[in-house]
Write a protein that holds these residues in place. Structure first.
Motif, mmCIF file in Angstrom:
data_model
loop_
_atom_site.group_PDB
_atom_site.id
_atom_site.type_symbol
_atom_site.label_atom_id
_atom_site.label_comp_id
_atom_site.label_asym_id
_atom_site.label_seq_id
_atom_site.Cartn_x
_atom_site.Cartn_y
_atom_site.Cartn_z
ATOM 1 N N LEU A 33 19.435 -7.312 -5.972
ATOM 2 C CA LEU A 33 19.488 -8.360 -4.259
ATOM 3 C C LEU A 33 18.613 -9.614 -3.674
ATOM 4 O O LEU A 33 18.666 -10.636 -3.339
ATOM 5 C CB LEU A 33 20.658 -8.438 -3.379
ATOM 6 N N GLN A 159 23.182 -7.895 1.368
ATOM 7 C CA GLN A 159 23.315 -9.409 0.444
ATOM 8 C C GLN A 159 23.556 -9.861 2.342
ATOM 9 O O GLN A 159 23.578 -10.933 2.746
ATOM 10 C CB GLN A 159 24.062 -8.977 0.077
ATOM 11 N N GLU A 256 27.310 -14.375 -3.865
ATOM 12 C CA GLU A 256 28.664 -12.706 -2.985
ATOM 13 C C GLU A 256 29.345 -11.986 -3.783
ATOM 14 O O GLU A 256 29.321 -10.385 -3.729
ATOM 15 C CB GLU A 256 29.605 -12.896 -1.872
ATOM 16 N N ALA A 259 27.206 -9.491 -4.937
ATOM 17 C CA ALA A 259 26.939 -7.900 -4.449
ATOM 18 C C ALA A 259 27.932 -7.524 -4.245
ATOM 19 O O ALA A 259 27.915 -6.346 -4.415
ATOM 20 C CB ALA A 259 26.713 -8.834 -2.355
#
Length: 409
Positions: A33, A159, A256, A259
């Protein structure tokens, strides 16, 4: 004969070990990430960042048998505490290291070595040495599920912090979380002796010194085949954990989605780890490994050709998650079957070296591939081929039927 652990003691041991792995593995499995935020804000190239994480993959594997051997001599609690300090220090120093060598020092060496001290080899070694044979496979599955649960928890959390406060704040949060393993490690310190069953099984193997046992293992074809299969596992996992979020973004999806995908992989691997741990008591572990690797090849092949929508990616992540680290219980279980549990932490730690050599290549070559070709296409093809090879090479491994072993016992 030493008395076995009580049911309460067994439960505490397994739960605490799973919680420690939840933190160390959860933090490690979210590093992908940070790839785009760090490279975009510091000017460090994707290849350089991938190299730092690749070195971290290798260090994570290379450090595990070292810490395991030290744990056999000085006790596992000290090693876990030292690892927590290393992991926290590496994460806390990363925001100040915005060049290639700095990231290698913090993410590639300090954090990776720290996570290794609180990871599979020591935690599964503790469980195997203190539990009777019929409880080991299920215990390994539960402990391994803890690591997957960590990925489910920490991926969306990190995240969120990256989006809300920046990647540096997320690194400081990583450091704080790493220190939580210290009180958990102290809870593992018990006066109970090693379970009597450990001494009754493979008694001949326990007469060997550590060096002699390692030499015997390295001449054993079944042990070497486990290394080869675990190499493929490391390649697969490191490539995905490092590059899947950026691959998803390159498909036009939001950060997103990456994640959430990592989180779903962790969540579904809880079910996968528990299932494989239970099945290891009923079926030959080498067949379970072959099925896991073969299913990975099929799942990745479907991902390559499917339309990249958020829903499809989530379905892929869920399917992949069921196999993610489900290889750990049968691999550690086979090592215990082959050589006993006296030096299980070290011998399984050595298989993790092969795992992380594969991890080094998966993380590093992924960065090179996307830089040179603009996509990860050839990495996905390589992953499919390696998974198929790993499925095949598990069949010649020497393993008796679980029912026959129970009758002999």
């Amino acid at each position: 004969m030493t008395p076995p652990l009580s049911r309460t003691q067994v439960t505490v041991l397994i739960v605490v070990a799973a919680m420690i792995l939840m933190i160390t593995m959860g933090l490690r499995q979210t590093t992908g990430l940070f790839l785009l935020p760090i490279t975009q804000s510091t000017g460090v190239s994707i290849v350089a960042f991938s190299l730092a994480l690749a070195i971290g993959q290798f260090m994570y594997g290379a450090a595990q048998p070292v810490f395991a051997a030290l744990a056999d001599k000085y006790g596992p609690i000290r090693m876990i505490v030292i690892g927590a300090v290393l992991l926290a220090s590496g994460a806390a120093l990363t925001p100040g290291m915005t060049n290639d060598l700095g990231l290698i020092a913090t993410l590639g060496i300090m954090s990776a070595a720290g996570a290794a001290a609180g990871s599979f080899s020591i935690l599964l070694g503790i469980a195997a040495q203190r539990l009777p044979a019929h409880q080991r496979s299920s215990a390994a599955g539960i402990i391994n599920a803890g690591g997957s649960l960590g990925q489910f928890v920490f991926a969306p959390l990190m995240q969120f912090i990256i989006t809300a406060a920046g990647w540096a704040a997320a690194m400081f949060a990583t450091a704080a979380a790493a220190l939580l393993t210290i009180p958990l490690a102290l809870a593992l310190f018990t006066k109970q002796p090693v379970a009597a069953a450990t001494h009754m099984v493979h008694s001949a193997a326990t007469q060997l010194s550590l060096g002699e046992q390692v030499r015997v293992a390295m001449r054993d074809r079944s042990y070497l085949l486990l290394h080869a299969g675990f190499f493929t596992c490391g390649f697969h996992i490191a490539f995905l954990v490092t590059h899947l979020p950026s691959d998803i973004q390159m498909c036009g999806l939001a950060p997103e989605v990456g994640a959430i995908s990592l989180s779903l992989i962790g969540l579904f691997n809880v079910a996968g780890s528990l299932s494989v741990g239970w099945l290891g008591n009923l079926y030959r572990m080498k067949y379970l490994l072959a099925a896991i690797y073969g299913s990975r090849a099929l799942i990745v092949a479907i991902y390559v050709v499917m339309p990249k929508t958020a829903l499809n990616v989530y379905i892929f992540a869920a399917a992949l998650g069921f196999t993610w680290l489900a290889t750990v219980p049968p691999t550690s279980g086979l090592v215990g079957k082959l050589f006993g549990t006296r030096y299980l932490a070290t011998l399984f730690g050595l298989t993790l070296v092969s795992h992380q050599i594969g991890g080094f290549l998966g993380a590093w070559l992924g960065g090179i591939a996307v830089t040179q070709t603009g996509s990860y296409e050839w990495m996905w093809y390589a992953d499919i081929v390696l998974a198929l090879i790993a499925a095949v090479i598990n069949f010649p491994i020497r393993e008796a039927r679980p029912q026959a072993q129970a009758a002999a016992a």
